[in-house]
Design a protein around this motif. Structure first.
Motif, PDB file in Angstrom:
ATOM      1  N   TYR A 132       0.834  -1.206   0.000  1.00 33.25           N
ATOM      2  CA  TYR A 132       0.000   0.000   0.000  1.00 33.25           C
ATOM      3  C   TYR A 132       0.868   1.255   0.000  1.00 33.25           C
ATOM      4  O   TYR A 132       0.627   2.200  -0.764  1.00 33.25           O
ATOM      5  N   GLU A 156      -8.836  -8.920  -4.425  1.00 30.46           N
ATOM      6  CA  GLU A 156      -8.729  -9.533  -3.103  1.00 30.46           C
ATOM      7  C   GLU A 156      -9.281 -10.953  -3.069  1.00 30.46           C
ATOM      8  O   GLU A 156      -9.186 -11.626  -2.054  1.00 30.46           O
ATOM      9  N   TYR A 204      -7.202  -7.418  10.967  1.00 30.28           N
ATOM     10  CA  TYR A 204      -7.745  -6.076  10.712  1.00 30.28           C
ATOM     11  C   TYR A 204      -7.375  -5.599   9.304  1.00 30.28           C
ATOM     12  O   TYR A 204      -8.239  -5.134   8.547  1.00 30.28           O
ATOM     13  N   CYS A 205      -6.090  -5.717   8.957  1.00 31.15           N
ATOM     14  CA  CYS A 205      -5.626  -5.263   7.636  1.00 31.15           C
ATOM     15  C   CYS A 205      -6.303  -6.043   6.514  1.00 31.15           C
ATOM     16  O   CYS A 205      -6.727  -5.464   5.506  1.00 31.15           O
ATOM     17  N   ASP A 206      -6.411  -7.350   6.706  1.00 29.13           N
ATOM     18  CA  ASP A 206      -6.978  -8.191   5.658  1.00 29.13           C
ATOM     19  C   ASP A 206      -8.470  -7.921   5.476  1.00 29.13           C
ATOM     20  O   ASP A 206      -8.953  -7.780   4.348  1.00 29.13           O
ATOM     21  N   LEU A 207      -9.201  -7.839   6.575  1.00 34.05           N
ATOM     22  CA  LEU A 207     -10.637  -7.571   6.487  1.00 34.05           C
ATOM     23  C   LEU A 207     -10.908  -6.175   5.932  1.00 34.05           C
ATOM     24  O   LEU A 207     -11.869  -5.969   5.181  1.00 34.05           O
ATOM     25  N   LYS A 208     -10.052  -5.230   6.273  1.00 32.57           N
ATOM     26  CA  LYS A 208     -10.197  -3.871   5.749  1.00 32.57           C
ATOM     27  C   LYS A 208     -10.063  -3.862   4.232  1.00 32.57           C
ATOM     28  O   LYS A 208     -10.842  -3.213   3.522  1.00 32.57           O
ATOM     29  N   LEU A 209      -9.076  -4.607   3.719  1.00 29.46           N
ATOM     30  CA  LEU A 209      -8.880  -4.691   2.272  1.00 29.46           C
ATOM     31  C   LEU A 209     -10.064  -5.371   1.589  1.00 29.46           C
ATOM     32  O   LEU A 209     -10.476  -4.975   0.499  1.00 29.46           O
ATOM     33  N   PHE A 211     -13.252  -5.431   2.625  1.00 25.49           N
ATOM     34  CA  PHE A 211     -14.410  -4.528   2.618  1.00 25.49           C
ATOM     35  C   PHE A 211     -14.201  -3.355   1.658  1.00 25.49           C
ATOM     36  O   PHE A 211     -15.152  -2.891   1.025  1.00 25.49           O
ATOM     37  N   GLU A 212     -12.954  -2.887   1.550  1.00 23.70           N
ATOM     38  CA  GLU A 212     -12.668  -1.806   0.600  1.00 23.70           C
ATOM     39  C   GLU A 212     -12.856  -2.287  -0.832  1.00 23.70           C
ATOM     40  O   GLU A 212     -13.377  -1.562  -1.677  1.00 23.70           O
ATOM     41  N   LYS A 215     -16.510  -2.450  -1.485  1.00 24.86           N
ATOM     42  CA  LYS A 215     -17.053  -1.098  -1.633  1.00 24.86           C
ATOM     43  C   LYS A 215     -16.765  -0.533  -3.015  1.00 24.86           C
ATOM     44  O   LYS A 215     -17.627   0.084  -3.650  1.00 24.86           O
TER      45      LYS A 215
END
Length: 225
Positions: A132, A156, A204-209, A211-212, A215
């Motif tokens: 990133y 992802e 956290y990092c993986d789930l954030k990616l 969901f992004e 989106k």
């Protein structure tokens, strides 16, 4: 738009050679200027930011005989690579110590497996953050020289990422349970806290990616309708 060698040279504020010594000195000092090494067909540029800290990338820009950019590559600086190896050894040393104390095969196998897995998770976390940051920094470099870039979203749900998650997620949850019900009750806080911290950061990092990515797909679908 073609990018020339003179364009990339504008990125360099301080000329330095790409050596371990220079990267060590750069890593331990809070300098946020861009450093670089200029050679006949290549230019290397690196810059520390508040986010990257000492884990900054080195970008290599390659040019043809007409001094036009033909290839851009990146790699982690050597000090950051060394710290990636040192970090698991430092934080998860109790696992190795426990593996060789009063040797018992089952415990030895469990401790070594946990150590290797946590080292792998550390690598995944570092790799996600590094990817990133490299992308953002490269875009910033191109903005400085007035070049527009297309933002390509990484998939992802590729096969490799699905397989990785099928392996890491169950192992993460297993280690969480082991930490809560086995390590913490035995007052192994020095081991449990870093372990839970690394697992938490990874999830956290993986789930954030994920969901992004979802989106972005939803927004693109709405734009088409």
């Amino acid at each position: 738009m073609e990018i020339t060698k003179s364009d990339i040279q504008k990125l360099i504020e301080v000329k330095k050679e790409d050596t371990i010594k220079n990267h060590f000195l750069y890593s331990i000092t809070k300098q946020y200027r861009s450093f670089g090494e200029i050679k006949e067909n290549t230019i290397k540029v690196w810059k520390r930011t508040n986010t990257t800290g000492m884990s900054y990338p080195i970008f290599t820009f390659e040019f043809n005989s007409e001094n036009k950019l033909i290839k851009t590559t990146d790699k982690l600086n050597p000090i950051a690579k060394f710290s990636q190896l040192l970090f698991p050894l430092f934080f998860f040393f109790p696992l190795l110590l426990n593996a060789f104390t009063d040797f018992e095969f089952k415990r030895f196998f469990a401790c070594i497996s946990a150590f290797l897995f946590l080292t792998f998770v550390c690598y995944l976390v570092s790799n996600k953050i590094s990817k990133y940051e490299k992308k953002e920094q490269l875009n910033d470099f191109y903005k400085i020289i007035g070049v527009k870039t297309e933002d390509k979203q990484e998939r992802e749900w590729s096969k490799s990422k699905i397989l990785t998650r099928l392996f890491t997620y169950p192992f993460c949850f297993a280690l969480i349970l082991i930490s809560i019900f086995s390590i913490i009750p035995e007052k192994g806080f020095l081991l449990a806290i870093p372990m839970l911290g690394i697992i938490g950061i990874y999830l956290y990092c993986d789930l954030k990616l994920i969901f992004e990515d979802k989106k972005i797909k939803n927004n693109s679908a709405k734009a088409k309708t």
